[in-house]
Structures are given as structure tokens and as C-alpha cells.
Design an enzyme around this catalytic site. Structure first.
Site, mmCIF file in Angstrom:
data_model
loop_
_atom_site.group_PDB
_atom_site.id
_atom_site.type_symbol
_atom_site.label_atom_id
_atom_site.label_comp_id
_atom_site.label_asym_id
_atom_site.label_seq_id
_atom_site.Cartn_x
_atom_site.Cartn_y
_atom_site.Cartn_z
ATOM 1 C CG ASP A 8 3.916 4.978 -15.279
ATOM 2 O OD1 ASP A 8 4.565 5.838 -14.664
ATOM 3 O OD2 ASP A 8 2.948 4.380 -14.763
ATOM 4 C CB SER A 9 6.873 3.170 -12.310
ATOM 5 O OG SER A 9 5.577 3.590 -11.931
ATOM 6 C CB CYS A 71 6.335 8.189 -15.357
ATOM 7 S SG CYS A 71 6.894 7.971 -13.663
ATOM 8 C CD GLU A 150 1.079 -0.801 -11.403
ATOM 9 O OE1 GLU A 150 1.141 -1.932 -11.917
ATOM 10 O OE2 GLU A 150 1.110 0.246 -12.086
ATOM 11 C CB CYS A 182 1.091 10.469 -9.688
ATOM 12 S SG CYS A 182 1.440 8.700 -9.884
ATOM 13 C CG HIS A 184 0.062 4.717 -11.145
ATOM 14 N ND1 HIS A 184 1.310 5.031 -11.613
ATOM 15 C CD2 HIS A 184 -0.025 3.359 -11.178
ATOM 16 C CE1 HIS A 184 1.965 3.914 -11.905
ATOM 17 N NE2 HIS A 184 1.178 2.889 -11.656
HETATM 18 N N1 DGL Z 1 2.983 6.990 -12.541
HETATM 19 C C1 DGL Z 1 4.054 7.600 -11.872
HETATM 20 C C2 DGL Z 1 4.087 9.072 -11.841
HETATM 21 O O1 DGL Z 1 3.444 9.686 -12.647
HETATM 22 C C3 DGL Z 1 4.960 6.806 -11.027
HETATM 23 C C4 DGL Z 1 4.459 6.449 -9.706
HETATM 24 C C5 DGL Z 1 5.453 5.589 -8.985
HETATM 25 O O2 DGL Z 1 5.962 4.651 -9.593
HETATM 26 O O3 DGL Z 1 5.716 5.874 -7.817
HETATM 27 O O4 DGL Z 1 4.743 9.674 -11.027
#
Ligand code: DGL
Length: 249
Positions: A8-9, A71, A150, A182, A184
Site C-alpha cells: 500500500d502507499s 490499495c 498515517e 480506500c 486506510h
Molecule cells: N490506501 C490507499 C487506497 O486504498 C491509498 C491512499 C493514498 O495513498 O492516497 O487507496
């Protein structure tokens, strides 16, 4: 024992890892958080494809049997390309849970929270196209959500105000199902549910992604359930956030 690469990011993909571990508790996991390049949400498709390729190579060096793109933004931007470039490697990606939301809604309105990259990706637009003649689909970027997670701010007044601002247009539109698009966002689920109140269901696709991963491993004949379990956490940047969220699990 299967070797499972997850990326993931940042720490968001740990919400998928959590579900994977419930189904596949005895595998060898490699989790890569691309913190030096987080967030992916506003980055170009080419940029994300380059990062996804780099991380894929890294996992393949470790002998990964499968790669979970935990992600939504990276799935939208890069999974088709990855499948093209690495035809022997199975990739499992994220799918915004529009279908269960559309099938379950009683008000006829569903809300989707995701990053800008996911909302304009063809994968999501195709899915939306399948359901929008039957239900109204309201969308909003979870503005600031990734940054909150984060920083480890998962509740409290700041989280509440940030979440409320993005959720309000969806609730005002009458949505009774909120899709977390997302990885996160599930870490903010208690706040999201509190603001939504009763009668609104919050849907996270992570359990379905974990089931799909198990299905693909079985189809490919990769032995699972033997152990021992292990997890390696890596970050391209500051690992503090990753360690913080990992401890919560
Ligand atoms: N966790 C991410 C997603 O599912 C990435 C969010 C991001 O880095 O902007 O899209």
C-alpha cells in the site's frame, strides 16, 4: 506455507492484512508501505505504476507466491499493467464494494468514500456503471483521512471534524450504505460509524479480498496452513506510522 506480498502507499493495507491473517494465519507475510511516496491519491497513473513495479520486483526476489495490492488507488492505476508484465504472478486487488451496497440499500442511495485516483479510475467507473441505473451513487474523497491514519490520529476532535466534513454530503444525499473505497479508511471506522449513526451500514471490502486471496492460492495449488507464521514489515520512508498501526492490530 504461502509467501504473501502485500503493499500500500502506507499503513492502510494493514486493514487487509488483518483480514488475511484471520483466514490464513500460518503463512509468511511481507508488507511493504510506500511511505516515501504516500499519498498515492493525487499521483499520476504512471507514477503509481512505476512504484508498483518496483515493489513487485522486491516481492518476487523474496519468492512471493501471490501479491495483494492492498490499495484501491494502486489497484485502479496499476493492476492491469502488473498482470500484463508479470503473467506468471497472481495479483489480487481491491474492489470498491458497490455491489453489496447497491443490493442492500433501502433508501436507494449509497455513498462511496475513496481517493480521487480511485474515483476517476476506469475500474471504479465500470463498476458504478453497472449499478447506477438502479441506485443513486454519491461519492466523496475522504479528504485528509489518509494523513490522519498515517499520523495515528484515529479518533478525537480532529478526526471527528475531518471525517464529518467528507461524510456529510453523502449522508445529506440520503445514503444508508457507506462503502470504504480506500484501505486506510477502516482505521477510522469507529468515528465513521458514530457520525453515520444507526441505520447506516459501513462496508469494507477487505474480508472479500482475503477470501479471494485464499481462493487463488488454492486454485494454484499453493500449500497453506502449514506454518510457521511470520511477518516482515518494510517501509520506503519513515516506518513510525507503520509500527504504530501494526501495534494496534
Ligand atoms: N490506501 C490507499 C487506497 O486504498 C491509498 C491512499 C493514498 O495513498 O492516497 O487507496
Amino acid at each position: 506455507m504461502a509467501k504473501i506480498g502485500i503493499f500500500d502507499s502506507g499503513s492502510g493495507g494493514l486493514s487487509v492484512f488483518r483480514e488475511l491473517r484471520k483466514l490464513l494465519p500460518l503463512e509468511q507475510y511481507f508488507y511493504f508501505a510506500d511511505n516515501a511516496h504516500c499519498p498515492y491519491g493525487e499521483k499520476t497513473q504512471l507514477y503509481i505504476q512505476r512504484r508498483a513495479r518496483f515493489i513487485t520486483e522486491h516481492f518476487l526476489e523474496k519468492g512471493a507466491d501471490i501479491i495483494v495490492v492492498a490499495c484501491n488507488t494502486a489497484t485502479a492505476a496499476a493492476i492491469a499493467k502488473l498482470r500484463q508484465e508479470y503473467p506468471d504472478t497472481p495479483f489480487v486487488g481491491m474492489e470498491p464494494a458497490v455491489k453489496p451496497a447497491a443490493l442492500g440499500t433501502e433508501t436507494g442511495v449509497i455513498g462511496v468514500l475513496a481517493t480521487a485516483g480511485t474515483l476517476k479510475g476506469s475500474k471504479y467507473l465500470n463498476t458504478r456503471g453497472l449499478y447506477e441505473s438502479n441506485v443513486k451513487i454519491a461519492e466523496h474523497v475522504g479528504q485528509g483521512f489518509v494523513e490522519l491514519v498515517e499520523r495515528g490520529v484515529l479518533d478525537g476532535p480532529e478526526a471527528e471534524a475531518t471525517v464529518r466534513a467528507s461524510l456529510k454530503p453523502l449522508l445529506d444525499a440520503g445514503a444508508d450504505r457507506i462503502v470504504l473505497g480506500c484501505t486506510h479508511y477502516p482505521f477510522l471506522r469507529p468515528v465513521i460509524e458514530r457520525i453515520c449513526g444507526p441505520g447506516v451500514e459501513v462496508i469494507d471490502p477487505a474480508p472479500a479480498v482475503a477470501r479471494q486471496t485464499r481462493r487463488v492460492l488454492t486454485e494454484r495449488g499453493v500449500p497453506t496452513g502449514i506454518g510457521p507464521y511470520s511477518v516482515t514489515l518494510e517501509s520506503s520512508g519513515d516506518p513510525a506510522a507503520l509500527n504504530r498501526i501494526f501495534k494496534l492490530l
